[in-house]
Enzyme design. Structure first.
Site, PDB file in Angstrom:
ATOM      1  N   ASP A 259       0.840  -1.203   0.000  1.00 46.69           N
ATOM      2  CA  ASP A 259       0.000   0.000   0.000  1.00 46.69           C
ATOM      3  C   ASP A 259       0.877   1.256   0.000  1.00 46.69           C
ATOM      4  O   ASP A 259       2.081   1.196   0.282  1.00 46.69           O
ATOM      5  CB  ASP A 259      -0.895  -0.044   1.256  1.00 46.69           C
ATOM      6  CG  ASP A 259      -2.192   0.722   1.106  1.00 46.69           C
ATOM      7  OD1 ASP A 259      -2.305   1.530   0.172  1.00 46.69           O
ATOM      8  OD2 ASP A 259      -3.090   0.522   1.951  1.00 46.69           O
TER       9      ASP A 259
ATOM     10  N   ASP B  24     -10.789   1.910  -3.091  1.00 49.44           N
ATOM     11  CA  ASP B  24     -11.315   1.721  -1.738  1.00 49.44           C
ATOM     12  C   ASP B  24     -12.835   1.768  -1.721  1.00 49.44           C
ATOM     13  O   ASP B  24     -13.459   1.421  -0.720  1.00 49.44           O
ATOM     14  CB  ASP B  24     -10.770   2.810  -0.802  1.00 49.44           C
ATOM     15  CG  ASP B  24      -9.402   2.438  -0.272  1.00 49.44           C
ATOM     16  OD1 ASP B  24      -8.995   1.272  -0.433  1.00 49.44           O
ATOM     17  OD2 ASP B  24      -8.726   3.317   0.297  1.00 49.44           O
TER      18      ASP B  24
HETATM   19  C1  DGJ Z   1      -5.873   1.752   1.939  1.00 48.86           C
HETATM   20  C2  DGJ Z   1      -6.251   0.500   1.208  1.00 48.86           C
HETATM   21  O1  DGJ Z   1      -6.730   0.791  -0.059  1.00 48.86           O
HETATM   22  C3  DGJ Z   1      -7.269  -0.257   2.040  1.00 48.86           C
HETATM   23  O2  DGJ Z   1      -7.733  -1.380   1.344  1.00 48.86           O
HETATM   24  C4  DGJ Z   1      -6.606  -0.642   3.331  1.00 48.86           C
HETATM   25  O3  DGJ Z   1      -5.542  -1.523   3.065  1.00 48.86           O
HETATM   26  C5  DGJ Z   1      -6.125   0.593   4.055  1.00 48.86           C
HETATM   27  N1  DGJ Z   1      -5.302   1.414   3.216  1.00 48.86           N
HETATM   28  C6  DGJ Z   1      -5.352   0.209   5.289  1.00 48.86           C
HETATM   29  O4  DGJ Z   1      -4.786   1.276   5.928  1.00 48.86           O
END
Ligand code: DGJ
Length: 689
Positions: free
Chosen positions: A446, A512
């Site tokens: 991430d 997300d």
């Molecule tokens: C952003 C990601 O896109 C989410 O799926 C998740 O992993 C969060 N970060 C966790 O902080």
């Protein structure tokens, strides 16, 4: 077969792909000049082509031949692809031909400056199985110089309408289609990451293309940091697009003996509309970008929406037990398992299991997941650090920063400088150790913020390049050290989706935003360039945490099953009926996934009233139909399928009836969607003879 041929007398190169041709020649002053890009042509045809001239030339209306790599020199006033400043202050480049090599399907055209010890190589590569032409540029110098622009390529395009995606966090890849203004139009990310707001590809057409018809010229950049395309339509109707890494205002010092190579900026000429252009890119990504294109993407479970930061070993075991029953093949524990990470204010950078949650480390959970027959994945964010962490307390100099300036935090975090080899090595070491000690099969990598105060004192803007290269290199090292390790690219969802990152990863966390209704538009935009096998999509809970919308579980399943399927809900709260429904859909997905992941994708309809996507494989076609909202109680008309063998027979999974491919394509089928909003259908058409 694709090929590159050279006509010595005309100093012209012809690049031929299965369905297109591209030609360039050296002008009398050695400038590499664009000649042609379109349907296949013979060498005789392209050598006979004159350079396209405007109607009238005056001292104000100069129009040099279209440049393969535009420089700021002479009477050129368009956007430069290459901008240098030599040590004595001279800033123009005047070309001199050096040499060229055609080795197989790769052309290297070597140029120098007429006076200064600057060497520039224009690279072109074609492939037998693709109409995509790869282009990139390398610059070397024997004397120090400053580069304020090094683009990969300048494309000359007949199109006057541009298609692109724009959006934001949780609203990625919204498709826009608009006439190209008579102006310089910039598409860019200045964020250090590819960006949610734009994505580095464009499609040009003459304003007459649709999903199934018309010529399309498209381009995509394989880069995961800041980037810039300048699309220039001048009043004489010439349209060019120069593009590459870095944004406006950066510069790179190149010392004597140093060189800099740009990323690939690839282009494709296709017929048969935007759909065919997309399929060309899907094929290219599969054959020439992804490290493991033939892997059937596993059904994964991700814990983020279920637990947030409230991660415990017992909680993860409980989720894993149910996930295994649903048919999940890869269990991914998301954020919150390490350091002092109980929320987003602390612990990033301290990559050891949180003792309060994992008193015996991660291995017991990893073993449990493996015993359940699933692979084990972990969330990591290697480029980031919370100021409230042991890492930052010991290495405050490792983050991007500038003297006398605040260190801007976003999501309470700062960016570690992967342009520094010691920082990238540190990340490799702990990631490598995590895999070895815990038998980790998959990382979700991430990156939850853009970059500010870029660089570090006394260093120039090479940071913009070196950071991204440090990320790519670390991923490459990890894969090389651990055969079979998977990596999922994520940047707050789709903030780092591009062909650069796809060379080191297996799939992307698309967005997300997991609301199935919103996802239809997000997935539509994603599919313009990127293939379904890379598009992570989860079945999650309702009301959706992002939009508060409630949609039927089957609708959510069907939307997620159109990509690389995952499950992301809080399984411990699911009813027996919901578990049974999802287990059934996961089993069905495992049957159809080779068609979804490897088939040719056709977008048969797109809109709130009806979106239909078909994946056509050799033995089967899978059709998804979704309706977000029904207007006036109208039922959709028949939908004509595509990509089938017209003389083969296909059996409809719903009714058992058999139709020829030609009937399905020319007459169409009825989707028989139920009445109402948020309804869906999945149809399999199996080839029976
Ligand atoms: C952003 C990601 O896109 C989410 O799926 C998740 O992993 C969060 N970060 C966790 O902080």
């Amino acid at each position: 077969m694709s090929s590159i041929t050279f006509a010595a007398a005309e100093r012209l190169w012809l690049l031929s792909t299965p369905n297109s041709a591209y030609a360039l020649r050296l002008a009398d002053d050695d400038t590499p000049t664009h000649v042609y890009w379109g349907p296949p042509r013979s060498l005789a045809e392209v050598t006979a082509l004159p350079v396209a001239r405007p109607h009238r030339i005056s001292s104000f209306e100069t129009l040099p031949d279209p440049d393969e790599l535009a420089v700021a020199a002479g009477a050129r006033f368009g956007p430069p692809s290459l901008a240098v400043r030599f040590a004595d202050g001279t800033s123009a480049v005047e070309w001199a031909y050096g040499s060229h090599d055609i080795s197989g399907q790769h052309l290297a055209l070597r140029l120098t400056d007429r006076h200064y010890p600057l060497a520039v190589t224009l690279h072109y590569r074609v492939h037998d199985d693709s109409d995509v032409i790869e282009r990139w540029t390398k610059v070397s110098t024997d004397e120090p110089l400053t580069l304020s622009r090094l683009d990969s390529a300048n494309w000359t395009l007949p199109g006057t309408r541009v298609s692109y995606v724009a959006g934001g966090w949780s609203a990625e890849y919204q498709v826009h289609r608009t006439p190209v203004p008579v102006a310089e139009t910039v598409f860019t990310s200045r964020r250090g990451i590819t960006g949610h707001q734009a994505n580095p590809w464009l499609m040009l057409d003459a304003g007459d293309a649709d999903e199934d018809h018309g010529e399309v010229w498209s381009m995509a950049l394989a880069w995961s940091g800041s980037w810039r395309f300048t699309l220039h339509r001048d009043p004489t109707e010439r349209v060019t697009c120069t593009g590459g890494f870095g944004h406006d205002g950066v510069h790179w010092e190149l010392g004597a003996g140093e060189s800099l190579t740009s990323p690939v900026f690839a282009g494709a000429y296709t017929r048969d509309g935007f759909g065919a252009a997309s399929r060309t890119w899907h094929g290219f990504v599969r054959s020439h970008v992804l490290p493991r294109p033939d892997e059937l993407r596993p059904v994964l479970y991700n814990s983020w929406e279920a637990t947030g930061f409230d991660v415990t070993e017992a909680g993860q075991r409980a989720l894993a037990d149910i996930a295994a029953e649903l048919g999940v093949e890869l269990f991914v524990m998301d954020d919150g398992w390490f350091g002092g990470r109980r929320d987003d204010t602390a612990g990033l950078g301290d990559w050891r299991p949180y003792p309060g949650a994992f008193p015996n480390g991660l291995r017991p959970l990893a073993d449990h997941v493996h015993e359940l027959g699933m692979r084990f994945g972990l969330w990591v964010e290697p480029e980031m650090v919370n100021p409230d962490s042991d890492l930052y307390r010991s290495h405050p100099d490792w983050v991007l920063h500038q003297d006398n300036r605040r260190r801007t935090t976003l999501r309470n975090q700062l960016v570690l400088n992967f342009g520094r080899p010691d920082v990238a090595d540190w990340a490799f070491e702990w990631l490598d150790r995590l895999v070895t000690e815990n038998a980790v099969d998959h990382f979700k990598w991430d990156c939850n913020r853009p970059f500010t105060e870029p660089g570090w004192p006394d260093h120039d803007d090479r940071f913009w390049i070196d950071h991204t290269r440090g990320v790519h290199r670390t991923m490459r090292r990890l894969r090389a050290s651990h055969q079979g390790l998977r990596i999922e690219a994520c940047s707050g969802g789709g903030g780092r989706t591009d062909m650069g990152i796809m060379a080191y990863t297996d799939q992307v966390w698309t967005s997300d935003n997991t609301d199935a209704a919103d996802r239809i538009a997000i997935q539509h935009g994603y599919s313009q360039i990127y293939p379904a096998q890379t598009m992570g999509a989860w079945i999650t809970d309702c009301p959706n945490p992002f939009t508060a919308r409630t949609t039927p579980l089957l609708f959510r399943c069907h939307v997620a099953m159109a990509g690389a399927l995952g499950v992301g809900g809080n399984l411990t709260t699911w009813s027996a009926a919901d578990r049974e429904l999802v287990a059934g859909q996961v089993a069905l997905y495992r049957e159809i996934r080779s068609t979804v992941q490897f088939g040719r994708q056709y977008r048969l309809a797109h809109g709130p009233g009806l979106t239909v996507v078909e994946y056509a494989g050799s033995d089967e076609a899978v059709v998804f139909g979704w309706r977000i909202s029904e207007a006036f109680g109208h039922r959709p008309a028949l939908v004509r399928l595509a990509g089938l063998d017209p003389v083969a027979n296909y059996q409809d999974s719903r009714t058992g009836t058999v139709h020829t491919g030609s009937v399905l394509q020319e007459r169409g089928i009825s989707l028989d969607l139920p009445a109402g909003d948020h309804v869906s259908v999945l149809i399999r058409l199996r080839r029976v003879s």
